[in-house]
Design an enzyme around this catalytic site. Structure first.
Site, PDB file in Angstrom:
ATOM      1  N   HIS A 131       8.545 -16.800  -9.258  1.00 13.75           N
ATOM      2  CA  HIS A 131       7.664 -17.862 -10.144  1.00 13.75           C
ATOM      3  C   HIS A 131       6.660 -16.641 -10.533  1.00 13.75           C
ATOM      4  O   HIS A 131       6.039 -16.422 -11.186  1.00 13.75           O
ATOM      5  CB  HIS A 131       6.751 -17.694  -8.497  1.00 13.75           C
ATOM      6  CG  HIS A 131       5.728 -19.195  -8.886  1.00 13.75           C
ATOM      7  ND1 HIS A 131       5.372 -19.960  -8.017  1.00 13.75           N
ATOM      8  CD2 HIS A 131       5.151 -19.414 -10.095  1.00 13.75           C
ATOM      9  CE1 HIS A 131       4.218 -20.561  -8.877  1.00 13.75           C
ATOM     10  NE2 HIS A 131       4.111 -20.159 -10.236  1.00 13.75           N
ATOM     11  N   ARG A 147       7.143 -26.719  -9.539  1.00 13.09           N
ATOM     12  CA  ARG A 147       6.619 -26.314  -7.920  1.00 13.09           C
ATOM     13  C   ARG A 147       8.132 -27.114  -6.960  1.00 13.09           C
ATOM     14  O   ARG A 147       8.446 -27.786  -6.759  1.00 13.09           O
ATOM     15  CB  ARG A 147       5.200 -27.241  -7.705  1.00 13.09           C
ATOM     16  CG  ARG A 147       3.999 -27.218  -8.158  1.00 13.09           C
ATOM     17  CD  ARG A 147       3.350 -25.814  -7.941  1.00 13.09           C
ATOM     18  NE  ARG A 147       2.549 -25.117  -8.891  1.00 13.09           N
ATOM     19  CZ  ARG A 147       2.537 -24.350  -9.724  1.00 13.09           C
ATOM     20  NH1 ARG A 147       2.997 -23.758  -9.210  1.00 13.09           N
ATOM     21  NH2 ARG A 147       1.478 -24.251 -10.111  1.00 13.09           N
ATOM     22  N   GLU A 173       5.444 -19.240  -0.606  1.00 14.99           N
ATOM     23  CA  GLU A 173       5.630 -18.230  -1.719  1.00 14.99           C
ATOM     24  C   GLU A 173       4.598 -17.602  -0.867  1.00 14.99           C
ATOM     25  O   GLU A 173       3.695 -17.362  -0.288  1.00 14.99           O
ATOM     26  CB  GLU A 173       5.444 -19.094  -2.725  1.00 14.99           C
ATOM     27  CG  GLU A 173       6.499 -19.679  -3.452  1.00 14.99           C
ATOM     28  CD  GLU A 173       5.921 -20.196  -4.838  1.00 14.99           C
ATOM     29  OE1 GLU A 173       4.695 -19.629  -5.696  1.00 14.99           O
ATOM     30  OE2 GLU A 173       6.616 -20.573  -5.789  1.00 14.99           O
TER      31      GLU A 173
HETATM   32  N1  LIG Z   1       6.623 -21.431 -12.678  1.00  8.33           N
HETATM   33  C1  LIG Z   1       5.463 -21.078 -12.939  1.00  8.33           C
HETATM   34  O1  LIG Z   1       4.767 -20.140 -13.620  1.00  8.33           O
HETATM   35  C2  LIG Z   1       4.623 -21.940 -13.212  1.00  8.33           C
HETATM   36  C3  LIG Z   1       3.642 -22.277 -15.044  1.00  8.33           C
HETATM   37  C4  LIG Z   1       3.292 -23.275 -15.222  1.00  8.33           C
HETATM   38  C5  LIG Z   1       2.963 -24.258 -14.812  1.00  8.33           C
HETATM   39  N2  LIG Z   1       3.763 -24.807 -13.774  1.00  8.33           N
HETATM   40  C6  LIG Z   1       4.573 -26.021 -12.900  1.00  8.33           C
HETATM   41  O2  LIG Z   1       4.804 -26.618 -14.101  1.00  8.33           O
HETATM   42  C7  LIG Z   1       4.686 -28.217 -14.111  1.00  8.33           C
HETATM   43  C8  LIG Z   1       4.731 -29.208 -15.191  1.00  8.33           C
HETATM   44  O3  LIG Z   1       3.293 -27.578 -15.727  1.00  8.33           O
HETATM   45  P1  LIG Z   1       2.555 -28.695 -17.327  1.00  8.33           P
HETATM   46  O4  LIG Z   1       1.208 -27.440 -17.807  1.00  8.33           O
HETATM   47  O5  LIG Z   1       3.972 -28.961 -18.244  1.00  8.33           O
HETATM   48  O6  LIG Z   1       1.877 -30.083 -16.426  1.00  8.33           O
HETATM   49  P2  LIG Z   1       0.925 -32.129 -17.744  1.00  8.33           P
HETATM   50  O7  LIG Z   1       0.430 -32.478 -16.615  1.00  8.33           O
HETATM   51  O8  LIG Z   1       1.588 -31.528 -19.171  1.00  8.33           O
HETATM   52  O9  LIG Z   1       2.778 -32.203 -17.326  1.00  8.33           O
HETATM   53  C9  LIG Z   1       2.892 -32.982 -15.416  1.00  8.33           C
HETATM   54  C10 LIG Z   1       4.206 -34.761 -16.486  1.00  8.33           C
HETATM   55  O10 LIG Z   1       4.451 -34.567 -15.346  1.00  8.33           O
HETATM   56  C11 LIG Z   1       4.140 -36.257 -15.285  1.00  8.33           C
HETATM   57  N3  LIG Z   1       4.413 -36.827 -13.740  1.00  8.33           N
HETATM   58  C12 LIG Z   1       3.388 -36.747 -12.944  1.00  8.33           C
HETATM   59  N4  LIG Z   1       3.747 -37.478 -11.576  1.00  8.33           N
HETATM   60  C13 LIG Z   1       5.200 -37.890 -12.111  1.00  8.33           C
HETATM   61  C14 LIG Z   1       6.735 -38.651 -11.876  1.00  8.33           C
HETATM   62  N5  LIG Z   1       6.466 -38.670 -10.268  1.00  8.33           N
HETATM   63  N6  LIG Z   1       7.708 -38.727 -12.578  1.00  8.33           N
HETATM   64  C15 LIG Z   1       7.675 -37.981 -13.059  1.00  8.33           C
HETATM   65  N7  LIG Z   1       6.560 -37.313 -14.177  1.00  8.33           N
HETATM   66  C16 LIG Z   1       6.111 -37.418 -13.609  1.00  8.33           C
HETATM   67  C17 LIG Z   1       2.922 -36.172 -15.739  1.00  8.33           C
HETATM   68  O11 LIG Z   1       2.679 -38.385 -16.215  1.00  8.33           O
HETATM   69  C18 LIG Z   1       2.976 -35.350 -17.088  1.00  8.33           C
HETATM   70  O12 LIG Z   1       3.017 -35.222 -17.971  1.00  8.33           O
HETATM   71  C19 LIG Z   1       3.415 -27.969 -13.101  1.00  8.33           C
HETATM   72  O13 LIG Z   1       3.899 -28.302 -11.399  1.00  8.33           O
HETATM   73  C20 LIG Z   1       3.103 -26.893 -13.181  1.00  8.33           C
HETATM   74  O14 LIG Z   1       1.852 -26.613 -11.631  1.00  8.33           O
HETATM   75  C21 LIG Z   1       4.215 -23.963 -13.319  1.00  8.33           C
END
Ligand SMILES: NC(=O)c1ccc[n+]([C@@H]2O[C@H](COP(=O)([O-])OP(=O)(O)OC[C@H]3O[C@@H](n4cnc5c(N)ncnc54)[C@H](O)[C@@H]3O)[C@@H](O)[C@H]2O)c1
Length: 316
Positions: free
Chosen positions: A281, A234, A263
């Site tokens: 993105h 993000r 964005e």
């Molecule tokens: N670029 C894109 O198009 C795209 C696509 C999918 C997901 N994403 C983003 O990627 C990120 C991860 O997605 P995901 O499906 O793996 O989510 P997820 O919920 O499976 O994993 C997120 C992880 O972050 C950890 N976390 C939360 N706060 C934290 C902190 N302060 N320090 C360290 N770790 C922390 C959580 O414990 C969790 O394990 C999200 O922000 C999601 O929106 C972006």
């Protein structure tokens, strides 16, 4: 019969699934303001991606909408608390784009490390800069990757990194010693602890008060010279001004990003800097991922409207 509105473009397979299930639906993309508010009062369910912004104003006076399904992970375009006040369940489809996002993370890491975008551009402009580009081209094998957030995407990135013979250091407040061992990563207690040890950093957390500006000048100071930073999670997790300063001073070896604080984003000074590779993105924008999330969003919406069972509810 329940009626569903589709607010952002959705893969055809998702629309077909609604037809096959006998659900009544309308595709009404690009809505905002009063038009969006009015539209939302006409349906039982809304399916969206990240385009439409469902704010407090969008839900004002709404007594008909029962559920919002986000085809994708991030729900920062939906006011979760206000939806809850209106008894509207918000659900997401977190698993469908994990692989595509982890793959893009690696694609960007490789692209920035091997000067792929710059090399292509130089050929387009008629130059053969084999020697010059090789001087700042680095392999991933044998390097150490820091992964912040070892959820779905982070864990997949760990696997890819290991296939590339990288060592991985991970930080996630929920990561247990046992799970870290199973994943084959070195677990640290803080992000700061990993920074002096890593050659690459990738973040896979949501954007929260804790992760906003997680990496700024102070953190960059702690890193090795030449470290490369990647963000496919993000916008806002990295302080963009600090990244720019890090690149200008030569402290950072490169930056790759797919996400931005605002964005769409087309005019960031970083875009024009050397050793920067950025995409608009695209993490979830793979054909397979879009089909996965569309099907899952429709499935959970139908399930909720028919049975009242909410899967992946984000606003409990
Ligand atoms: N670029 C894109 O198009 C795209 C696509 C999918 C997901 N994403 C983003 O990627 C990120 C991860 O997605 P995901 O499906 O793996 O989510 P997820 O919920 O499976 O994993 C997120 C992880 O972050 C950890 N976390 C939360 N706060 C934290 C902190 N302060 N320090 C360290 N770790 C922390 C959580 O414990 C969790 O394990 C999200 O922000 C999601 O929106 C972006």
């Amino acid at each position: 019969m329940a009626k569903i509105v589709v607010l952002d473009p959705l893969a055809e397979n998702g629309l077909k699934m609604m037809e096959d299930a006998g659900m009544e639906y309308d595709v009404r993309t690009g809505l905002k303001g009063e038009e969006l508010r009015q539209a939302l009062t006409e349906y039982d369910g809304a399916i969206c991606r990240s385009g439409v912004k469902i704010t407090a104003e969008s839900l004002e006076g709404n007594t008909t909408l029962k559920a919002i399904a986000r085809a994708g992970v991030g729900v920062d375009n939906i006011d979760l608390a206000v939806a809850k006040k209106h008894n509207i369940v918000v659900m997401n489809t977190p698993a469908g784009n994990t692989v595509s996002t982890a793959e893009l993370t690696f694609a960007l890491m490789l692209a920035v490390s091997r000067n792929i975008a710059a090399a292509h551009q130089s050929l387009v402009e008629g130059r053969w800069e084999r020697k010059e580009l090789g001087k700042t081209s680095y392999q991933l094998g044998g390097k150490t990757l820091g992964v912040v957030g070892t959820g779905r995407v982070g864990a997949k990135v760990v696997k890819f990194a290991q296939a590339f013979d990288m060592d991985v250091i991970a930080y996630d407040p929920t990561l247990s010693e046992k799970h870290a061992k199973e994943m084959g990563v070195k677990k640290v207690e803080t992000v700061a602890e990993m920074l002096p040890m890593i050659d690459y950093l990738t973040v896979h957390t949501p954007l929260t008060n804790e992760t906003r500006n997680l990496i700024s000048d102070k953190e960059i100071d702690l890193m090795k010279k030449g470290a490369i930073l990647v963000n496919c999670a993000r916008g806002g997790i990295y302080d963009l001004d600090a990244l720019q300063r890090g690149l200008e001073s030569g402290k950072l070896g490169g930056v790759a990003m797919d996400v931005y604080p605002e964005e769409p984003c087309t005019d960031l000074p970083l875009f024009k800097m050397d050793h920067v590779v950025c995409t608009p993105h695209l993490g979830a924008s793979a054909v397979e991922a879009q089909v996965n999330v569309a099907l899952e969003a429709v499935e959970i919406m139908i399930e909720y409207l028919k049975t009242g069972v909410a899967r992946n509810q984000c606003n409990k």
